[in-house]
Scaffold this motif. Sequence first.
Motif, short mmCIF file in Angstrom:
data_model
loop_
_atom_site.label_atom_id
_atom_site.label_comp_id
_atom_site.label_asym_id
_atom_site.label_seq_id
_atom_site.Cartn_x
_atom_site.Cartn_y
_atom_site.Cartn_z
N TYR A 70 0.66 -1.07 -0.08
CA TYR A 70 0.09 -0.02 -0.10
C TYR A 70 0.88 1.35 -0.04
O TYR A 70 0.51 2.17 -0.82
CB TYR A 70 -1.00 -0.09 1.24
CG TYR A 70 -1.93 -1.22 1.27
CD1 TYR A 70 -2.93 -0.97 0.42
CD2 TYR A 70 -1.66 -2.14 2.05
CE1 TYR A 70 -4.14 -2.15 0.37
CE2 TYR A 70 -2.58 -3.26 1.99
CZ TYR A 70 -3.67 -3.17 1.40
OH TYR A 70 -4.60 -4.40 1.35
N VAL A 71 1.81 1.12 0.91
CA VAL A 71 2.71 2.32 0.99
C VAL A 71 4.14 2.12 1.05
O VAL A 71 4.78 1.27 1.87
CB VAL A 71 2.44 3.13 2.12
CG1 VAL A 71 3.37 4.61 2.33
CG2 VAL A 71 1.13 3.52 2.30
N LYS A 77 3.67 11.20 -0.47
CA LYS A 77 2.61 11.56 0.45
C LYS A 77 2.35 12.90 0.35
O LYS A 77 3.28 13.95 0.34
CB LYS A 77 3.39 11.12 1.89
CG LYS A 77 3.47 9.70 2.08
CD LYS A 77 4.32 9.41 3.49
CE LYS A 77 4.74 7.87 3.50
NZ LYS A 77 4.99 7.78 5.04
N LEU A 78 1.23 13.15 0.11
CA LEU A 78 0.49 14.58 -0.22
C LEU A 78 0.44 15.15 1.33
O LEU A 78 0.72 16.67 1.20
CB LEU A 78 -0.51 14.69 -0.98
CG LEU A 78 -0.64 14.19 -2.27
CD1 LEU A 78 -2.08 13.62 -2.74
CD2 LEU A 78 -0.04 15.13 -3.27
N ALA A 82 1.05 12.73 11.97
CA ALA A 82 2.44 12.46 12.75
C ALA A 82 2.18 11.10 13.28
O ALA A 82 3.35 10.51 13.46
CB ALA A 82 2.12 13.56 13.74
N ASP A 83 0.88 10.73 13.77
CA ASP A 83 0.70 9.45 14.54
C ASP A 83 0.51 8.52 13.66
O ASP A 83 0.90 7.26 13.99
CB ASP A 83 -0.41 9.58 15.46
CG ASP A 83 -1.98 9.76 14.59
OD1 ASP A 83 -1.68 9.61 13.36
OD2 ASP A 83 -2.80 10.13 15.22
N GLY A 84 0.35 8.74 12.29
CA GLY A 84 0.38 7.30 11.35
C GLY A 84 -0.82 6.53 11.61
O GLY A 84 -0.62 5.20 11.19
N LYS A 85 -1.62 6.89 12.23
CA LYS A 85 -2.78 6.07 12.70
C LYS A 85 -3.79 5.77 11.27
O LYS A 85 -4.11 4.76 11.14
CB LYS A 85 -3.72 6.71 13.66
CG LYS A 85 -4.83 5.92 14.23
CD LYS A 85 -5.79 6.72 15.33
CE LYS A 85 -6.76 5.75 15.88
NZ LYS A 85 -7.51 6.28 17.07
N VAL A 86 -4.25 6.66 10.61
CA VAL A 86 -5.04 6.55 9.63
C VAL A 86 -4.15 7.15 8.05
O VAL A 86 -3.69 8.12 8.16
CB VAL A 86 -6.25 7.34 9.40
CG1 VAL A 86 -7.19 7.26 8.40
CG2 VAL A 86 -6.82 7.02 10.85
N THR A 87 -4.16 6.07 7.08
CA THR A 87 -3.64 6.57 6.00
C THR A 87 -4.48 6.24 4.66
O THR A 87 -5.27 5.05 4.53
CB THR A 87 -2.37 5.66 5.60
OG1 THR A 87 -1.55 5.68 6.60
CG2 THR A 87 -1.64 5.80 4.20
N LEU A 88 -4.62 7.14 3.73
CA LEU A 88 -5.71 7.05 2.70
C LEU A 88 -4.67 7.01 1.60
O LEU A 88 -3.89 8.00 1.14
CB LEU A 88 -6.74 8.25 2.50
CG LEU A 88 -7.59 8.05 1.18
CD1 LEU A 88 -8.54 6.85 1.65
CD2 LEU A 88 -8.13 9.36 1.17
N PHE A 119 -2.17 11.09 3.46
CA PHE A 119 -2.80 10.81 2.24
C PHE A 119 -1.68 10.53 1.21
O PHE A 119 -0.54 11.27 0.94
CB PHE A 119 -3.42 12.11 1.46
CG PHE A 119 -4.50 12.50 2.17
CD1 PHE A 119 -5.93 12.29 1.59
CD2 PHE A 119 -4.55 13.32 3.43
CE1 PHE A 119 -7.11 12.58 2.30
CE2 PHE A 119 -5.74 13.55 4.16
CZ PHE A 119 -7.15 13.18 3.53
N VAL A 120 -1.74 9.42 0.44
CA VAL A 120 -0.56 9.06 -0.44
C VAL A 120 -1.22 8.74 -1.91
O VAL A 120 -2.31 8.07 -2.07
CB VAL A 120 -0.14 7.38 0.10
CG1 VAL A 120 1.03 7.08 -0.77
CG2 VAL A 120 0.36 7.64 1.57
N ALA A 121 -0.40 9.12 -2.79
CA ALA A 121 -0.75 8.95 -4.28
C ALA A 121 0.17 7.78 -4.89
O ALA A 121 1.54 7.84 -4.77
CB ALA A 121 -0.63 10.28 -4.86
#
Length: 243
Positions: A70-71, A77-78, A82-88, A119-121
Amino acid sequence: MAKTPDQSQTRRKKIDAMREQEERARKRNKNLAVSLTVIGVFVVVLAAVFVVNRLSGPEPAAVAAGESQYVRADSHKLSVAADGKVTLVEFLDFECEACRAAFPVVEDLRKQYEGKVTFVARYFPLPGHFNAERAARAVEAAAAQGKFEAMYQRMYETQTQWGEKQVPADDVFRVFAKDLGLDMTAWEKVYNAPATLERIKKDVADGQALGVTGTPTFFLNGERLQPQSEGDFKAAIDAALAR
């Protein structure tokens, strides 16, 4: 008792009719057998083509420590939480009209969830889009000079000018690079480098391994999303943040 001529003729007609029925049945069975054979061969060929396509497609790179399909470590990363808890994560195609429609929604979500969501493209140029791969190379070449986001945005803002055309948009993308004040010699070098195309194909391979077949495709914390509205995005993100 001897049969009359009429009775004999009637009997012969019945026998001929039975023989004709048997012959038709035999032909039907033969045709059915041929049809089933053809269908069977078609299924085998189709399966073989599917396997060949799977085998000839790009293989995902090995997953290093701290990354996933996924990453990756080099994923763009757009925005970063900081906590990296949620990634789209979005697998996208710059020539895709649906991606352009989703672009302002993603930009709005970035503002609303700034500092809360990463947010990751990821690149996923589709073969049917003539300039999609070129656009991805142009963005990657800009990224080499720290201008990924600026070129990413420019592609969607101008898509109607260069998209859905069957002529190379290289010159158009060069103008974009100049407008961003990039070192054009360096940009050209990265734009045309085989390594740049390999970088894009790596994203494609990850997407295919994750079941991506079209764009845009979104994953929230590794779960595929199929939102119909910005509200659907927000509901899913809010639920992830609340966990």
